[in-house]
Design an enzyme around this catalytic site. Structure first.
Site, short mmCIF file in Angstrom:
data_model
loop_
_atom_site.label_atom_id
_atom_site.label_comp_id
_atom_site.label_asym_id
_atom_site.label_seq_id
_atom_site.Cartn_x
_atom_site.Cartn_y
_atom_site.Cartn_z
N CYS A 70 -4.07 -2.78 -30.74
CA CYS A 70 -3.83 -2.91 -29.30
C CYS A 70 -2.56 -3.69 -28.99
CB CYS A 70 -5.03 -3.53 -28.59
SG CYS A 70 -5.43 -5.16 -29.19
N HIS B 249 0.83 -1.21 0.00
CA HIS B 249 0.00 0.00 0.00
C HIS B 249 0.87 1.26 0.00
CE1 HIS B 249 -3.75 -2.08 0.73
NE2 HIS B 249 -3.24 -2.70 1.77
#
Ligand code: PEP
Ligand code: MG
Length: 612
Positions: A536, A217
């Site tokens: 892509c 985090h």
């Protein structure tokens, strides 16, 4: 807690020292180190079993109330963080808040208090037990890969809430960064996510720590804050003394302690150019992908794993042009069922807030491998030539329940926003027809069951990855509602050069005129049949190649999110006439080298547009 410039225990060596850590958030910074100490809580008697449990319970409840209040204050700060930082830290605070509520953690701590333990000891033991369970689940193999990352993160969450409770029980203060001098480089043994949320990116030049990793985090938050950061730079604290100067390169993970005047001068140049680049890319985020001659193009992002979503938001991409759903089948022993898949697609679609999400059904086989599929006997069957064997749509049509499950999950999630469904590795019309039949059948079944799904069904399109598909696009486009050119595989199959093999790497060239001619054919057929065509493959991330692809007739591109701003910059500088001229010349070129030289020359002649 007071923040001071640290006096090392051992005298730091004089002269420049280079350390390597984990690159976590890109950017270069030069400045003086400010070491943020944190006072350790007093030692805890872990062996005591004669405490008054009612008293310890009251202490625990007080500590919980204080912790909840602190988390509430952190929550109030959320509005000051960038959008993706808000998402990251907001959901983390929610996890902490739930742990402090009527949770398994709380029940475990309270049970230990009943045994006469000190509240601090009960908290430490219980959080450590739960953290250990996350890392090595009993009776199951230790998690691997992405699962191991998630398990470490979860274990870290238990330990963090435990540390917070112990601090509040013992009245040990937290460190504060408010006293750090402006422009300081924050140096710490470790940085917790809640600490990172307190950092003001306008005052702190960079962050370096001894411990930590790039996937936690803290790392995600530092990236969201845009602070150059290197974590796990071992040996750092022993090197950093009073007013130690540092150069931090968050892209390479290099930390230079006491840079020589030459190193410092070079770093200052990099800092300035990084700042200019950021400013320019930041401005580009909100600008349209418009050629200097006025035509507007679409730039979207490719997504490999949901964790990349904040980067997509930051990039200014207008949706997800290719969600490779292979991640659902990786690092897992079990096949993801309809509910699990729906639960993964739904937040992705919601997060794109009305921009389209193109979900490609799983493309298995060739060089890709999945535990979950191998376990049920699907996939890479040891073919001598896996790229030419059962992969992509071929595999899905042999194992139809896989395809049905994925179609159903996508359709269930499709009420949340515009979705498109993409089939990989199609080379024959009959494959597309068979898949479309299954798609329609799954749609009918869901409707019969009363599930709300879009009417008509979301567009079903195909990847153009084989020469056969490119040559037959006009036929395929009668059934396919959109076409996505996968230049990675198209190059491999056209030039008969394995995309993953180093010994034929020189032959593998997406700019080879043979590949470009197939792109042109596909774009022309798409135009004739009024079907949107995008690229892509990796070629769409190349700012020099995109003007050429525009000249070949492509108007939509999907690429790694980090490439979007640079590609947009190239587009905004290019003019349609030039793109078309280049395309004509490229189609007549003899090899990729010639094309590349022409593109480089064009890029060189372009004036940067107003935005930089
Ligand atoms: C391609 O082949 O260009 C493509 C986008 O698909 P993947 O790289 O996932 O095979
Ligand atoms: Mg492919």
């Amino acid at each position: 807690m007071k923040t001071t410039e640290r006096r090392p225990k051992q005298r730091p060596r004089a002269g420049e020292v280079r350390l390597e850590g984990q690159p976590v958030s890109s950017g270069v910074a030069i400045g003086y180190a400010a070491v943020a100490h944190e006072p350790a809580p007093p030692p805890v008697d872990m062996a005591r079993r004669d405490c008054d449990s009612a008293h310890e319970r009251t202490r625990l409840h007080d500590a919980i109330s204080r912790s909840v209040a602190q988390l509430g204050r952190l929550h109030d700060r959320l509005a000051l963080l960038p959008e993706d930082g808000q998402v990251e830290i907001g959901s983390l605070l929610e996890v902490y808040r739930r742990m402090l509520g009527p949770s398994r953690l709380r029940r475990g701590i309270e049970a230990r208090l009943e045994q006469g333990m000190l509240a601090e000891a009960a908290v430490m033991q219980e959080t450590e037990t739960l953290a250990a369970l996350m890392l090595v689940p009993p009776g199951r193999p230790a998690p691997q890969g992405e699962d191991a990352v998630a398990a470490r993160r979860r274990a870290g969450e238990f330990r963090e809430i435990g540390r917070r409770l112990v601090r509040n029980l013992s009245g040990t203060p937290y460190r504060s960064f408010s006293t750090l001098p402006d422009g300081a480089i924050l140096v710490a043994e470790q940085l917790r996510p809640a600490d990172a949320a307190l950092i003001d990116p306008s005052r702190i030049a960079a962050v370096v720590t001894e411990e930590g990793g790039s996937t936690g985090h803290t790392a995600i938050l530092l990236r969201a804050l845009g602070i150059p950061a290197v974590l796990a730079a071992h040996g750092l604290l022993a090197q950093v003394g009073r007013r130690t100067r540092l150069v931090v390169d968050g892209a390479t993970g290099r930390v230079i302690v006491r840079p020589s005047s030459r190193t410092a001068a070079a770093a200052r140049v990099e800092v300035a150019s990084y700042a200019r680049e950021r400013q320019m890319l930041g401005r580009l985020r909100r600008l349209p992908a418009r050629l200097s001659s006025g035509e507007v193009l679409t730039l979207q992002a490719n997504l490999e794993i949901p964790a990349e979503l904040p980067m997509v938001a930051q990039s200014g991409a207008a949706g997800i042009g290719l969600l490779r759903s292979e991640f659902l089948f990786m690092n897992t022993d079990t096949l993801p069922d309809e509910e699990l898949q729906e639960a993964i697609y739904l937040p992705l679609i919601e997060a794109m807030a009305g921009d389209p999400v193109t979900i490609r059904v799983v493309d298995w086989g060739s060089e890709k491998n999945s535990d979950a599929l191998s376990r049920v006997g699907i996939g890479n069957g040891g073919d001598a030539n896996p790229a030419l064997a059962v992969r992509g749509i071929r595999l899905l049509l042999q194992h139809r329940t896989l395809l049905e499950t994925q179609f159903a999950a996508i359709l269930r999630a499709a009420h949340a926003g515009p979705v498109r469904v993409l089939l990989p590795m199609v080379s024959l019309l009959e494959e597309l027809q068979a898949a479309r039949e299954i798609y329609a059948r799954v749609g009918r079944r869901l409707r019969r069951r009363g599930v709300k799904i879009p009417d008509p069904l979301p567009p079903l399109g195909i990847m153009i990855e084989t020469p056969a598909a490119a040559l037959m696009t006009d036929v395929l486009a009668q059934e396919a509602e959109f076409l996505a050119i996968g230049t990675n595989d198209l190059t491999m199959y056209t030039l008969a050069a394995d995309r993953a093999a180093t010994d034929v790497a020189a032959l593998y060239d997406p700019l080879h005129p043979a590949v470009l001619r197939l792109v042109r054919m596909t774009a022309d057929a798409g135009l004739r049949q009024r079907r949107p065509v995008s690229v892509c493959g990796e070629l769409a991330s190349d700012p020099q190649a995109v003007p050429l692809l525009v000249g070949l007739g492509v108007r939509s591109f999907s690429m790694h999110a980090s490439a979007v701003p640079r590609v947009k910059r190239a587009i905004r500088a290019a003019a349609m006439d030039d793109c078309r001229r280049m395309a004509c010349r490229a189609l007549e070129a003899t090899d990729g080298q010639e094309v590349r030289a022409m593109l480089a020359q064009y890029a060189h002649t372009l004036q940067p547009p107003d935005d930089g």
